[in-house]
Design a protein around this motif. Structure first.
Motif, PDB file in Angstrom:
ATOM      1  N   ARG A  89       0.833  -1.209   0.000  1.00  0.00           N
ATOM      2  CA  ARG A  89       0.000   0.000   0.000  1.00  0.00           C
ATOM      3  C   ARG A  89       0.863   1.252   0.000  1.00  0.00           C
ATOM      4  NH1 ARG A  89      -4.821   1.422   4.384  1.00  0.00           N
ATOM      5  NH2 ARG A  89      -5.673   3.211   3.255  1.00  0.00           N
ATOM      6  N   LEU A  90       1.971   1.214   0.756  1.00  0.00           N
ATOM      7  CA  LEU A  90       2.890   2.357   0.743  1.00  0.00           C
ATOM      8  C   LEU A  90       3.444   2.594  -0.652  1.00  0.00           C
ATOM      9  CD1 LEU A  90       5.132   2.071   3.957  1.00  0.00           C
ATOM     10  CD2 LEU A  90       2.902   3.173   3.692  1.00  0.00           C
ATOM     11  N   MET A  91       3.857   1.506  -1.317  1.00  0.00           N
ATOM     12  CA  MET A  91       4.446   1.648  -2.652  1.00  0.00           C
ATOM     13  C   MET A  91       3.414   2.183  -3.648  1.00  0.00           C
ATOM     14  SD  MET A  91       7.605   0.775  -2.168  1.00  0.00           S
ATOM     15  CE  MET A  91       7.473   1.311  -0.449  1.00  0.00           C
ATOM     16  N   ALA A  92       2.164   1.724  -3.526  1.00  0.00           N
ATOM     17  CA  ALA A  92       1.103   2.239  -4.401  1.00  0.00           C
ATOM     18  C   ALA A  92       0.876   3.723  -4.149  1.00  0.00           C
ATOM     19  CB  ALA A  92      -0.194   1.449  -4.166  1.00  0.00           C
ATOM     20  N   ASP A  93       0.870   4.112  -2.878  1.00  0.00           N
ATOM     21  CA  ASP A  93       0.707   5.531  -2.529  1.00  0.00           C
ATOM     22  C   ASP A  93       1.856   6.367  -3.098  1.00  0.00           C
ATOM     23  OD1 ASP A  93      -1.559   4.913  -1.083  1.00  0.00           O
ATOM     24  OD2 ASP A  93      -0.632   5.161   0.884  1.00  0.00           O
ATOM     25  N   HIS A  94       3.082   5.881  -2.928  1.00  0.00           N
ATOM     26  CA  HIS A  94       4.240   6.620  -3.450  1.00  0.00           C
ATOM     27  C   HIS A  94       4.086   6.896  -4.940  1.00  0.00           C
ATOM     28  CE1 HIS A  94       7.242   5.174  -0.116  1.00  0.00           C
ATOM     29  NE2 HIS A  94       6.351   6.045   0.335  1.00  0.00           N
ATOM     30  N   SER A  95       3.661   5.885  -5.673  1.00  0.00           N
ATOM     31  CA  SER A  95       3.499   6.037  -7.125  1.00  0.00           C
ATOM     32  C   SER A  95       2.480   7.124  -7.443  1.00  0.00           C
ATOM     33  CB  SER A  95       3.067   4.711  -7.741  1.00  0.00           C
ATOM     34  OG  SER A  95       4.003   3.684  -7.443  1.00  0.00           O
ATOM     35  N   LYS A  96       1.399   7.160  -6.663  1.00  0.00           N
ATOM     36  CA  LYS A  96       0.370   8.184  -6.873  1.00  0.00           C
ATOM     37  C   LYS A  96       0.902   9.578  -6.547  1.00  0.00           C
ATOM     38  CE  LYS A  96      -3.492   5.005  -5.932  1.00  0.00           C
ATOM     39  NZ  LYS A  96      -2.679   3.779  -5.989  1.00  0.00           N
ATOM     40  N   GLU A 107       1.483   3.703 -14.140  1.00  0.00           N
ATOM     41  CA  GLU A 107       1.608   2.252 -14.348  1.00  0.00           C
ATOM     42  C   GLU A 107       2.034   1.556 -13.057  1.00  0.00           C
ATOM     43  OE1 GLU A 107       4.291   1.805 -17.601  1.00  0.00           O
ATOM     44  OE2 GLU A 107       2.888   2.650 -19.074  1.00  0.00           O
ATOM     45  N   PHE A 108       2.976   2.150 -12.346  1.00  0.00           N
ATOM     46  CA  PHE A 108       3.394   1.574 -11.067  1.00  0.00           C
ATOM     47  C   PHE A 108       2.242   1.593 -10.064  1.00  0.00           C
ATOM     48  CE2 PHE A 108       7.945   2.347 -12.278  1.00  0.00           C
ATOM     49  CZ  PHE A 108       8.391   1.041 -12.063  1.00  0.00           C
ATOM     50  N   SER A 109       1.483   2.680 -10.052  1.00  0.00           N
ATOM     51  CA  SER A 109       0.335   2.771  -9.150  1.00  0.00           C
ATOM     52  C   SER A 109      -0.646   1.636  -9.426  1.00  0.00           C
ATOM     53  CB  SER A 109      -0.365   4.121  -9.332  1.00  0.00           C
ATOM     54  OG  SER A 109      -1.558   4.172  -8.597  1.00  0.00           O
TER      55      SER A 109
END
Length: 263
Positions: A145-152, A171-173
């Motif tokens: 979830r952190l990595m998805a947030d970072h991408s956003k 794309e990463f998100s």
């Protein structure tokens, strides 16, 4: 086990105290000039975690475990305090009582990290050193979830004219949202999902994606530091999210060692 408790405690405090200090800095930079009380509170937290970092120099891997347990409890209080501060600011944002450049998702994101830090210290003081299969899944849910947030965040803070990088961030998100949903599904299947082959595959899939995102962040950090891309991303923020991806990879490594040792 005693040495492991000491070294693990110091490692968690060393990493997350710096993260908490930087959160306070980023939040202070995001407020409007007239939010003086909130800015002052953020600056106080910078000093709190700077003092914790200074105290770290008094300890090493051979330190007395009882002293480390006391230190953990002190840092736990600091982590829960900054968690409460972040949740307070989030409430002010959602009720439109303040209007700042701190996204509500950013405030929620940073408060989750503070809660995680506090929980890790609590678990260490309770003697929970070895990760269970359930914890492996839950920690991956947290970090995915952190990595998805970072991408956003990266996608929103890049200048719109940086179309290629914006698209890569999107794309990463999407990729990490999918991995997160998969991890949540796996968590809901416990204890049936707690088999070594499933967990091995789960960690391997996550590693591949985190390595790709880590490398993207590394490149973005270097470009930002060299002033070669247009964005509102502070160079320290670029380094901050890179270090958190590195941390996730470190934790995946640790989990894989634990699975091999226990089977």
């Amino acid at each position: 086990m005693v040495n492991q408790f000491v070294s693990r405690s110091l490692d968690e405090i060393r990493f997350w105290s710096r993260i908490m200090k930087e959160h306070a800095l980023f939040l202070s930079l995001g407020f409007n000039f007239n939010d003086t009380k909130l800015i002052q509170e953020a600056q106080q937290f910078i000093h709190v975690f700077e003092r914790i970092e200074e105290q770290l120099s008094n300890f090493n891997s051979s330190s007395d475990p009882q002293q480390i347990a006391i230190f953990n409890s002190q840092v736990f209080q600091a982590a829960t305090s900054i968690w409460a501060y972040k949740r307070k600011v989030l409430g002010l944002e959602l009720r439109c009582e303040i209007r700042s450049n701190n996204f509500p998702l950013l405030l929620n994101h940073t408060s989750r990290e503070a809660a995680y830090f506090a929980e890790r210290l609590k678990e260490l003081n309770e003697g929970k050193l070895e990760p269970t299969p359930a914890r492996i899944i839950k920690e991956n849910v947290f970090f995915l979830r952190l990595m998805a947030d970072h991408s956003k965040f990266i996608g929103h803070l890049l200048d719109p004219s940086e179309r290629k990088l914006v698209n890569q961030a999107k794309e990463f998100s999407h990729d990490f949202d999918q991995l997160l949903f998969q991890a949540v599904d796996l968590d809901s299947m416990r204890p049936q999902s707690e088999t070594k082959p499933l967990l091995d595959q789960f960690l391997d899939e996550n590693r591949v994606s985190v390595v790709a995102l880590r490398d993207f962040k590394k490149t973005a950090r270097e470009l930002i530091e060299a002033c070669r891309i247009k964005s509102n991303i502070h160079p320290l923020l670029a380094d901050h999210v890179f270090r958190e991806a590195e941390r996730f990879l470190h934790i995946i490594d640790m989990f894989e060692v634990s699975l091999t040792k226990n089977n």
